[in-house]
Design a protein around this motif. Structure first.
Motif, PDB file in Angstrom:
ATOM      1  N   ARG A  12      39.031  -3.142 -12.863  1.00  0.00           N
ATOM      2  CA  ARG A  12      37.579  -3.237 -12.879  1.00  0.00           C
ATOM      3  C   ARG A  12      37.048  -2.778 -11.524  1.00  0.00           C
ATOM      4  NH1 ARG A  12      33.768  -8.535 -13.916  1.00  0.00           N
ATOM      5  NH2 ARG A  12      31.815  -7.363 -13.907  1.00  0.00           N
ATOM      6  N   ASP A  47      29.075  -4.051 -25.498  1.00  0.00           N
ATOM      7  CA  ASP A  47      29.261  -4.237 -24.058  1.00  0.00           C
ATOM      8  C   ASP A  47      29.290  -2.871 -23.389  1.00  0.00           C
ATOM      9  OD1 ASP A  47      29.650  -5.428 -21.634  1.00  0.00           O
ATOM     10  OD2 ASP A  47      31.692  -6.071 -22.023  1.00  0.00           O
ATOM     11  N   TYR A  49      29.774   0.093 -20.890  1.00  0.00           N
ATOM     12  CA  TYR A  49      30.718   0.262 -19.789  1.00  0.00           C
ATOM     13  C   TYR A  49      30.801   1.731 -19.379  1.00  0.00           C
ATOM     14  CZ  TYR A  49      33.965   2.074 -23.301  1.00  0.00           C
ATOM     15  OH  TYR A  49      34.543   2.820 -24.290  1.00  0.00           O
ATOM     16  N   HIS A  51      33.866   4.113 -17.867  1.00  0.00           N
ATOM     17  CA  HIS A  51      35.320   4.152 -17.675  1.00  0.00           C
ATOM     18  C   HIS A  51      35.634   5.483 -16.997  1.00  0.00           C
ATOM     19  CE1 HIS A  51      39.405   3.037 -18.369  1.00  0.00           C
ATOM     20  NE2 HIS A  51      39.561   3.485 -19.602  1.00  0.00           N
ATOM     21  N   PHE A  65      36.894   0.450 -14.830  1.00  0.00           N
ATOM     22  CA  PHE A  65      35.774   0.107 -15.691  1.00  0.00           C
ATOM     23  C   PHE A  65      34.675  -0.512 -14.842  1.00  0.00           C
ATOM     24  CE2 PHE A  65      39.073  -0.102 -18.983  1.00  0.00           C
ATOM     25  CZ  PHE A  65      38.426   0.433 -20.092  1.00  0.00           C
ATOM     26  N   LEU A  67      31.418  -2.726 -15.490  1.00  0.00           N
ATOM     27  CA  LEU A  67      30.881  -3.569 -16.556  1.00  0.00           C
ATOM     28  C   LEU A  67      29.599  -4.237 -16.076  1.00  0.00           C
ATOM     29  CD1 LEU A  67      34.280  -5.268 -17.474  1.00  0.00           C
ATOM     30  CD2 LEU A  67      33.245  -3.288 -18.589  1.00  0.00           C
ATOM     31  N   LYS A  70      28.498  -7.967 -17.192  1.00  0.00           N
ATOM     32  CA  LYS A  70      29.408  -9.105 -16.956  1.00  0.00           C
ATOM     33  C   LYS A  70      29.133  -9.738 -15.590  1.00  0.00           C
ATOM     34  CE  LYS A  70      31.648  -8.654 -20.781  1.00  0.00           C
ATOM     35  NZ  LYS A  70      31.235  -9.484 -21.880  1.00  0.00           N
TER      36      LYS A  70
END
Length: 180
Positions: A12, A47, A49, A51, A65, A67, A70
């Motif tokens: 992440r 969700d 994202y 990448h 990733f 995010l 989150k």
């Protein structure tokens, strides 16, 4: 059945653009591709994202990733920061020292060179807090690897019984830390 190779390793990141810039500018990795969607393909969870994929050499790919929906990234507080890391091999000690100088000139705090007998390493953190290691093979690497190979099962067995560091390879870090 046999695993052929690692396809990619994913972590992440806090900011995909900052992460790509760090790895392309600091480590000279190529930016391979980006994928962005609003739901996760495997779980169909909504969700969004981003990448991103980076060329880590020899067919190895490092991915991240971002995010945004989150909570902020954290880490396992029960695991010391030096444990979880990704290590990349460089050609030789000269290249290792070039990377160290380049990173330091660009404001990255670098630890090492550390002599592991089989290889020499430097350590630093990326903008996401992930620990990164660059490792250069030792000129006597093959001899040391053979020596380690001959004791690996005995070491594992002793560790399994005692949970204490076996002394079979205590020669490995006899030169703990060097500065140049």
């Amino acid at each position: 059945m046999k695993i052929e190779r690692i396809h990619h390793v994913a972590y992440r990141c806090r900011d995909a653009k900052e992460t790509v810039q760090f790895y392309t500018e600091m480590l000279n990795m190529g930016f391979v591709l980006a994928i962005a969607e609003d739901k996760v393909p495997s779980t169909h969870e909504p969700d969004p994202y981003m990448h991103v994929f980076l060329d880590a050499g020899a067919g190895n790919v490092l991915a991240f990733f971002e995010l945004p929906t989150k909570p902020d990234m954290g880490r396992d507080e029960n695991t010391p920061p030096w444990v979880q890391h990704i290590a990349f091999q460089v050609k030789d000690r000269e290249a290792l020292l070039e990377y160290r100088d380049h990173l330091e000139k660009n404001g990255v705090e670098v630890l090492g060179v550390t002599d592991h007998s089989i290889f020499h390493s430097i350590y630093f953190f990326d903008p996401n807090g992930h620990r990164v290691e660059l490792a250069a093979p030792d000129p006597d690497q093959q001899k040391a690897l053979e020596r380690l190979d001959s004791v690996k099962w005995d070491m594992l067995e002793e560790w399994s019984r005692t949970k204490r560091a076996p002394k079979h390879a205590d020669w490995l870090h006899a030169k703990e830390f060097e500065t140049s």
